[in-house]
Motif scaffolding. Structure first.
Motif: not given
Length: 69
Positions: A42-43, A55-56, A60-63
Motif C-alpha cells: 500500500r506504500v 497500486p497492484d 486476498n490482500a489485507s488493507w
C-alpha cells in the motif's frame, strides 16, 4: 498515499510519513488522520508515473494490519 480508492475521484495524497514497523508492515502517519500500520504493497516511496493508476492489489490482500502500534 492514494485517497479513497472506492470512489472514482480518488487521488494520490502527499504529506504522509512512513517508517518500518517492528510488527511488520509500514506505520503511516498524517496530521489529518489516525496513524495506522499497513502492508508494504500500500506504500509508494516515490511519486508514481501515472497518478491516476492505483497500486497492484494482491489477491486476498489485507488493507490494514492490527494492532496498529
Amino acid at each position: 498515499m492514494r485517497g479513497n480508492p472506492l470512489k472514482d475521484e480518488s487521488y494520490w495524497m502527499a504529506g504522509w510519513t512512513g517508517s518500518a514497523s517492528e510488527k511488520g508492515g509500514v506505520r503511516i502517519e498524517h496530521f489529518d488522520y489516525v496513524a495506522s500500520r499497513v502492508p508494504e504493497w500500500r506504500v509508494s516511496w516515490s511519486e508514481p508515473e501515472d497518478l491516476k493508476k492505483g497500486p497492484d492489489i494482491p489477491t486476498n490482500a489485507s488493507w490494514k494490519l492490527f494492532p496498529t502500534d
